[in-house]
Scaffold this motif. Structure first.
Motif, PDB file in Angstrom:
ATOM      1  N   ILE A  68       0.820  -1.209   0.000  1.00 50.82           N
ATOM      2  CA  ILE A  68       0.000   0.000   0.000  1.00 50.82           C
ATOM      3  C   ILE A  68       0.858   1.265   0.000  1.00 50.82           C
ATOM      4  CG2 ILE A  68      -1.711   1.306   1.343  1.00 50.82           C
ATOM      5  CD1 ILE A  68      -2.429  -1.421   2.693  1.00 50.82           C
ATOM      6  N   THR A  69       0.502   2.220  -0.867  1.00 52.46           N
ATOM      7  CA  THR A  69       1.064   3.560  -0.730  1.00 52.46           C
ATOM      8  C   THR A  69      -0.018   4.453  -0.120  1.00 52.46           C
ATOM      9  OG1 THR A  69       0.430   4.236  -2.988  1.00 52.46           O
ATOM     10  CG2 THR A  69       2.639   3.323  -2.669  1.00 52.46           C
ATOM     11  N   VAL A  70       0.422   5.409   0.677  1.00 55.37           N
ATOM     12  CA  VAL A  70      -0.500   6.214   1.486  1.00 55.37           C
ATOM     13  C   VAL A  70      -0.465   7.669   1.041  1.00 55.37           C
ATOM     14  CG1 VAL A  70      -1.040   7.014   3.818  1.00 55.37           C
ATOM     15  CG2 VAL A  70      -0.164   4.689   3.456  1.00 55.37           C
ATOM     16  N   ARG A  71      -1.627   8.232   0.756  1.00 49.30           N
ATOM     17  CA  ARG A  71      -1.714   9.680   0.521  1.00 49.30           C
ATOM     18  C   ARG A  71      -1.684  10.335   1.895  1.00 49.30           C
ATOM     19  NH1 ARG A  71      -5.523  12.815  -3.783  1.00 49.30           N
ATOM     20  NH2 ARG A  71      -4.080  11.700  -5.146  1.00 49.30           N
ATOM     21  N   THR A  72      -0.547  10.860   2.242  1.00 48.54           N
ATOM     22  CA  THR A  72      -0.292  11.276   3.626  1.00 48.54           C
ATOM     23  C   THR A  72      -1.192  12.401   4.106  1.00 48.54           C
ATOM     24  OG1 THR A  72       1.473  12.737   2.857  1.00 48.54           O
ATOM     25  CG2 THR A  72       2.103  10.517   3.512  1.00 48.54           C
ATOM     26  N   THR A  73      -1.668  13.245   3.183  1.00 44.33           N
ATOM     27  CA  THR A  73      -2.494  14.375   3.598  1.00 44.33           C
ATOM     28  C   THR A  73      -3.853  13.942   4.131  1.00 44.33           C
ATOM     29  OG1 THR A  73      -3.293  14.609   1.315  1.00 44.33           O
ATOM     30  CG2 THR A  73      -1.405  15.947   1.970  1.00 44.33           C
ATOM     31  N   SER A  74      -4.227  12.680   3.927  1.00 45.33           N
ATOM     32  CA  SER A  74      -5.536  12.194   4.351  1.00 45.33           C
ATOM     33  C   SER A  74      -5.538  11.600   5.758  1.00 45.33           C
ATOM     34  CB  SER A  74      -6.048  11.147   3.353  1.00 45.33           C
ATOM     35  OG  SER A  74      -6.196  11.695   2.065  1.00 45.33           O
ATOM     36  N   PHE A  75      -4.380  11.507   6.383  1.00 43.23           N
ATOM     37  CA  PHE A  75      -4.284  10.903   7.715  1.00 43.23           C
ATOM     38  C   PHE A  75      -3.640  11.882   8.690  1.00 43.23           C
ATOM     39  CE2 PHE A  75      -4.499   7.406   4.755  1.00 43.23           C
ATOM     40  CZ  PHE A  75      -5.316   6.476   5.382  1.00 43.23           C
ATOM     41  N   ALA A  76      -4.187  11.916   9.898  1.00 42.37           N
ATOM     42  CA  ALA A  76      -3.602  12.765  10.942  1.00 42.37           C
ATOM     43  C   ALA A  76      -2.264  12.175  11.374  1.00 42.37           C
ATOM     44  CB  ALA A  76      -4.548  12.863  12.137  1.00 42.37           C
ATOM     45  N   ALA A  77      -1.319  13.034  11.657  1.00 39.04           N
ATOM     46  CA  ALA A  77       0.015  12.576  12.049  1.00 39.04           C
ATOM     47  C   ALA A  77      -0.004  11.937  13.433  1.00 39.04           C
ATOM     48  CB  ALA A  77       0.995  13.746  12.032  1.00 39.04           C
ATOM     49  N   GLN A  78       0.750  10.870  13.593  1.00 38.99           N
ATOM     50  CA  GLN A  78       0.924  10.252  14.900  1.00 38.99           C
ATOM     51  C   GLN A  78       1.756  11.173  15.794  1.00 38.99           C
ATOM     52  OE1 GLN A  78      -1.343   7.825  15.177  1.00 38.99           O
ATOM     53  NE2 GLN A  78       0.043   6.168  15.741  1.00 38.99           N
ATOM     54  N   GLY A  79       1.482  11.068  17.087  1.00 38.29           N
ATOM     55  CA  GLY A  79       2.265  11.835  18.037  1.00 38.29           C
ATOM     56  C   GLY A  79       3.512  11.075  18.460  1.00 38.29           C
ATOM     57  N   LYS A  80       4.214  11.635  19.424  1.00 42.91           N
ATOM     58  CA  LYS A  80       5.410  11.008  19.960  1.00 42.91           C
ATOM     59  C   LYS A  80       5.068  10.250  21.240  1.00 42.91           C
ATOM     60  CE  LYS A  80       8.604  12.415  17.022  1.00 42.91           C
ATOM     61  NZ  LYS A  80       9.581  11.546  16.346  1.00 42.91           N
ATOM     62  N   SER A  81       5.795   9.173  21.477  1.00 42.71           N
ATOM     63  CA  SER A  81       5.568   8.334  22.655  1.00 42.71           C
ATOM     64  C   SER A  81       6.653   8.593  23.692  1.00 42.71           C
ATOM     65  CB  SER A  81       5.568   6.853  22.253  1.00 42.71           C
ATOM     66  OG  SER A  81       5.461   6.022  23.382  1.00 42.71           O
ATOM     67  N   ALA A  82       6.274   8.506  24.961  1.00 43.92           N
ATOM     68  CA  ALA A  82       7.246   8.716  26.044  1.00 43.92           C
ATOM     69  C   ALA A  82       8.251   7.571  26.097  1.00 43.92           C
ATOM     70  CB  ALA A  82       6.514   8.853  27.376  1.00 43.92           C
ATOM     71  N   ALA A  83       7.779   6.366  25.777  1.00 43.73           N
ATOM     72  CA  ALA A  83       8.655   5.186  25.806  1.00 43.73           C
ATOM     73  C   ALA A  83       9.063   4.816  24.392  1.00 43.73           C
ATOM     74  CB  ALA A  83       7.938   4.022  26.478  1.00 43.73           C
ATOM     75  N   ALA A  84      10.357   4.699  24.150  1.00 44.29           N
ATOM     76  CA  ALA A  84      10.857   4.371  22.813  1.00 44.29           C
ATOM     77  C   ALA A  84      10.723   2.877  22.537  1.00 44.29           C
ATOM     78  CB  ALA A  84      12.304   4.793  22.672  1.00 44.29           C
ATOM     79  N   ALA A  85      10.383   2.544  21.300  1.00 42.82           N
ATOM     80  CA  ALA A  85      10.292   1.144  20.885  1.00 42.82           C
ATOM     81  C   ALA A  85      11.701   0.569  20.723  1.00 42.82           C
ATOM     82  CB  ALA A  85       9.528   1.049  19.564  1.00 42.82           C
ATOM     83  N   PRO A  86      11.844  -0.737  20.851  1.00 39.33           N
ATOM     84  CA  PRO A  86      13.175  -1.344  20.673  1.00 39.33           C
ATOM     85  C   PRO A  86      13.647  -1.245  19.229  1.00 39.33           C
ATOM     86  CG  PRO A  86      11.488  -3.030  20.890  1.00 39.33           C
ATOM     87  CD  PRO A  86      10.818  -1.731  21.204  1.00 39.33           C
ATOM     88  N   ILE A  87      14.951  -1.097  19.054  1.00 35.73           N
ATOM     89  CA  ILE A  87      15.561  -1.048  17.724  1.00 35.73           C
ATOM     90  C   ILE A  87      16.341  -2.339  17.515  1.00 35.73           C
ATOM     91  CG2 ILE A  87      17.177   0.153  16.211  1.00 35.73           C
ATOM     92  CD1 ILE A  87      16.582   2.710  17.766  1.00 35.73           C
ATOM     93  N   GLU A  88      15.999  -3.043  16.455  1.00 36.33           N
ATOM     94  CA  GLU A  88      16.611  -4.342  16.180  1.00 36.33           C
ATOM     95  C   GLU A  88      17.366  -4.292  14.859  1.00 36.33           C
ATOM     96  OE1 GLU A  88      14.579  -8.383  14.746  1.00 36.33           O
ATOM     97  OE2 GLU A  88      14.108  -7.927  16.834  1.00 36.33           O
ATOM     98  N   ALA A  89      18.566  -4.818  14.844  1.00 39.52           N
ATOM     99  CA  ALA A  89      19.353  -4.841  13.611  1.00 39.52           C
ATOM    100  C   ALA A  89      18.743  -5.835  12.634  1.00 39.52           C
ATOM    101  CB  ALA A  89      20.790  -5.222  13.913  1.00 39.52           C
ATOM    102  N   SER A  90      18.575  -5.402  11.399  1.00 36.60           N
ATOM    103  CA  SER A  90      18.084  -6.269  10.330  1.00 36.60           C
ATOM    104  C   SER A  90      19.251  -6.540   9.393  1.00 36.60           C
ATOM    105  CB  SER A  90      16.940  -5.597   9.574  1.00 36.60           C
ATOM    106  OG  SER A  90      16.455  -6.415   8.531  1.00 36.60           O
ATOM    107  N   ALA A  91      19.622  -7.793   9.263  1.00 31.46           N
ATOM    108  CA  ALA A  91      20.804  -8.136   8.457  1.00 31.46           C
ATOM    109  C   ALA A  91      20.652  -7.608   7.041  1.00 31.46           C
ATOM    110  CB  ALA A  91      20.984  -9.649   8.427  1.00 31.46           C
ATOM    111  N   PRO A  92      21.537  -6.711   6.612  1.00 31.10           N
ATOM    112  CA  PRO A  92      21.430  -6.160   5.255  1.00 31.10           C
ATOM    113  C   PRO A  92      21.698  -7.216   4.198  1.00 31.10           C
ATOM    114  CG  PRO A  92      23.472  -5.443   6.294  1.00 31.10           C
ATOM    115  CD  PRO A  92      22.685  -6.162   7.347  1.00 31.10           C
ATOM    116  N   ILE A  93      20.883  -7.212   3.164  1.00 28.05           N
ATOM    117  CA  ILE A  93      21.038  -8.186   2.090  1.00 28.05           C
ATOM    118  C   ILE A  93      22.261  -7.848   1.249  1.00 28.05           C
ATOM    119  CG2 ILE A  93      18.659  -8.940   1.909  1.00 28.05           C
ATOM    120  CD1 ILE A  93      19.899  -6.295  -0.435  1.00 28.05           C
ATOM    121  N   SER A  94      22.840  -8.867   0.652  1.00 27.89           N
ATOM    122  CA  SER A  94      23.926  -8.634  -0.302  1.00 27.89           C
ATOM    123  C   SER A  94      23.286  -8.547  -1.676  1.00 27.89           C
ATOM    124  CB  SER A  94      24.935  -9.780  -0.259  1.00 27.89           C
ATOM    125  OG  SER A  94      24.303 -11.014  -0.533  1.00 27.89           O
ATOM    126  N   VAL A  95      23.561  -7.487  -2.386  1.00 26.14           N
ATOM    127  CA  VAL A  95      22.869  -7.246  -3.652  1.00 26.14           C
ATOM    128  C   VAL A  95      23.794  -7.498  -4.840  1.00 26.14           C
ATOM    129  CG1 VAL A  95      21.266  -5.592  -2.670  1.00 26.14           C
ATOM    130  CG2 VAL A  95      23.464  -4.802  -3.513  1.00 26.14           C
TER     131      VAL A  95
END
Length: 310
Positions: free
Chosen positions: A145-172
């Motif tokens: 899905i592509t999203v027409r961004t002007t049609s959706f209200a922007a999300q706010g910021k959260s006090a608690a940060a989500a975890p960041i997980e390394a995603s193994a980069p593919i070899s191209v």
């Protein structure tokens, strides 16, 4: 169900429109992951982790992702696509370059430029240059899905940060590579995120007039500068300024259209603006049909007076 959002960023932070895409993803699924792919983009991943509704950020770093090269980012998305029910990106050149490749490789039908999420498999999107709204139901296992961004209200910021997980980069093995990238330096707001947009059309008659007439008004209002396709094709403004069906879609608080007749292709890109002001010497110009305020007159006389009065 888990939704994956492909982040558009500048390596240090998300593009402002990504907050709207994440809002659309949250409406599709109860859990949202964000993929941040790039070279030296850890700061952008940290920014994504603070957005409300994001439960995990996947960070894929490598030289192959520099400049947002679509071939390589699409391959990275495909490598992890089996874990997701929805894959979303903004309906910007960035998203439009990546997601069709993903949809083709997954053998699914892309749902483009959605403006509303009805349910997890049903969406609304404009057709016929925005003259009608189609309700589309996707039976594909993975919704791309592509999203027409002007049609959706922007999300706010959260006090608690989500975890960041390394995603193994593919070899191209693709032969595509980034040769160069040019950016226009400007102190004006980003066109798609600006609260005020001043746009000019073919009625400005020349590039010099376009700059001399619109720049003072945009400066006073701290506005972004836009243009109709006719003005861009005539060389009055850069392609990056184009607003419309084949350009950027904007929905600012205030849109001032100067010398723009209002062809349906242009209206498709700005008709969701909260307040529309039109200045045109033709009283029958289509732009007046959607304008909240209209001023009929020669822009060369009216615009300086309008600017001086602010």
């Amino acid at each position: 169900m888990v939704a994956l959002v492909i982040a558009e960023h500048n390596d240090s932070a998300l593009r402002p429109t990504m907050l709207n895409v994440i809002a659309a993803a949250a409406a599709c699924s109860g859990e949202v992951h964000v993929l941040v792919a790039g070279e030296g983009c850890a700061a952008a991943a940290q920014d994504a982790a603070t957005v409300e509704g994001v439960s995990k950020v996947l960070l894929a770093e490598g030289a192959q992702f520099a400049g947002g090269l679509a071939e390589n980012i699409a391959a990275q998305v495909l490598a992890i696509s089996g874990e997701y029910s929805h894959i979303l990106a903004p309906a910007t050149p960035f998203g439009k370059n990546i997601l069709p490749r993903v949809a083709a490789k997954l053998d699914v039908s892309q749902v483009s430029e959605i403006t509303r999420v009805v349910s997890a498999d049903t969406f609304e999107r404009p057709i016929y240059a925005g003259s009608a709204i189609a309700t589309v139901r996707s039976k594909d296992a993975i919704k791309v899905i592509t999203v027409r961004t002007t049609s959706f209200a922007a999300q706010g910021k959260s006090a608690a940060a989500a975890p960041i997980e390394a995603s193994a980069p593919i070899s191209v093995s693709t032969r595509a590579r980034l040769v160069s990238k040019e950016s226009l330096a400007t102190d004006r707001p980003d066109l798609t995120a600006a609260k005020i947009v001043v746009a000019g059309g073919r009625g400005l008659a020349s590039r010099e007039n376009f700059e001399q007439q619109l720049a003072p008004l945009a400066t006073k209002l701290h506005a972004a500068v836009g243009a109709s396709r006719a003005a861009v094709d005539a060389g009055y403004a850069a392609n990056d300024c184009q607003v419309g069906q084949t350009g950027k879609v904007v929905a600012p608080q205030l849109y001032i259209a100067v010398g723009i007749s209002g062809a349906i292709q242009h209206l498709a890109g700005m008709k969701d603006s909260k307040v529309i002001v039109a200045i045109n010497k033709d009283p029958d110009a289509p732009i007046f049909s959607i304008a909240d305020y209209g001023l009929v007159g020669d822009l060369n006389e009216v615009l300086p007076q309008f600017t001086a009065g602010l």
